[in-house]
Design a protein around this motif. Structure first.
Motif, PDB file in Angstrom:
ATOM      1  N   UNK A  54      59.118 -24.718 -16.355  1.00 59.39           N
ATOM      2  CA  UNK A  54      58.605 -25.689 -17.329  1.00 59.39           C
ATOM      3  C   UNK A  54      57.975 -26.887 -16.629  1.00 59.39           C
ATOM      4  N   UNK A  55      56.970 -27.447 -17.263  1.00 61.31           N
ATOM      5  CA  UNK A  55      56.340 -28.666 -16.779  1.00 61.31           C
ATOM      6  C   UNK A  55      56.770 -29.774 -17.720  1.00 61.31           C
ATOM      7  N   UNK A  56      57.254 -30.858 -17.166  1.00 55.61           N
ATOM      8  CA  UNK A  56      57.731 -31.951 -17.995  1.00 55.61           C
ATOM      9  C   UNK A  56      56.781 -33.129 -17.975  1.00 55.61           C
ATOM     10  N   UNK A  57      56.620 -33.734 -19.124  1.00 57.03           N
ATOM     11  CA  UNK A  57      55.892 -34.974 -19.267  1.00 57.03           C
ATOM     12  C   UNK A  57      56.915 -36.069 -19.520  1.00 57.03           C
ATOM     13  N   UNK A  58      56.501 -37.275 -19.356  1.00 57.27           N
ATOM     14  CA  UNK A  58      57.393 -38.413 -19.546  1.00 57.27           C
ATOM     15  C   UNK A  58      56.685 -39.473 -20.368  1.00 57.27           C
ATOM     16  N   UNK A  59      57.464 -40.237 -21.136  1.00 56.93           N
ATOM     17  CA  UNK A  59      56.977 -41.420 -21.817  1.00 56.93           C
ATOM     18  C   UNK A  59      57.868 -42.563 -21.362  1.00 56.93           C
ATOM     19  N   UNK A  69      59.940 -32.583  -7.020  1.00 55.55           N
ATOM     20  CA  UNK A  69      60.728 -31.614  -6.266  1.00 55.55           C
ATOM     21  C   UNK A  69      62.201 -31.978  -6.397  1.00 55.55           C
ATOM     22  N   UNK A  70      63.078 -31.122  -5.918  1.00 55.87           N
ATOM     23  CA  UNK A  70      64.529 -31.327  -6.047  1.00 55.87           C
ATOM     24  C   UNK A  70      64.934 -32.716  -5.585  1.00 55.87           C
ATOM     25  N   UNK A  71      65.764 -33.347  -6.365  1.00 52.17           N
ATOM     26  CA  UNK A  71      66.369 -34.648  -6.058  1.00 52.17           C
ATOM     27  C   UNK A  71      65.384 -35.812  -6.077  1.00 52.17           C
ATOM     28  N   UNK A  72      64.172 -35.614  -6.615  1.00 52.75           N
ATOM     29  CA  UNK A  72      63.232 -36.721  -6.789  1.00 52.75           C
ATOM     30  C   UNK A  72      63.405 -37.301  -8.187  1.00 52.75           C
TER      31      UNK A  72
END
Length: 70
Positions: free
Chosen positions: A2-7, A20-23
């Motif tokens: 999945x590709x996530x977007x953010x608001x 990437x992991x842990x970012x």
């Protein structure tokens, strides 16, 4: 995957980013990490299917917010 977007909860900026992991994601506008994560629904039409976009680019598709469509 999945590709996530953010608001951003601080300035309201909508964006997508690859992590990437842990970012941790941060708003590119104000650098806040107080974000709401949203699932982006990106799909390629099936072979032989109609070649029409799933999103109208204005949030009217009901699948995303106008900030993420723009």
């Amino acid at each position: 995957m999945p590709i996530y977007g953010y608001v951003c909860n601080k300035c309201g900026h909508g964006f997508e980013t690859l992590l990437y992991a842990h970012e941790t994601a941060a708003c590119p506008s104000c650098e806040s990490t107080d974000l709401d994560q949203q699932l982006s629904l990106i799909a390629k039409p099936a072979k032989g299917g109609p070649d029409v976009p799933m999103c109208d680019g204005a949030g009217g598709c009901g699948r995303c917010s106008p900030d993420l469509c723009a």
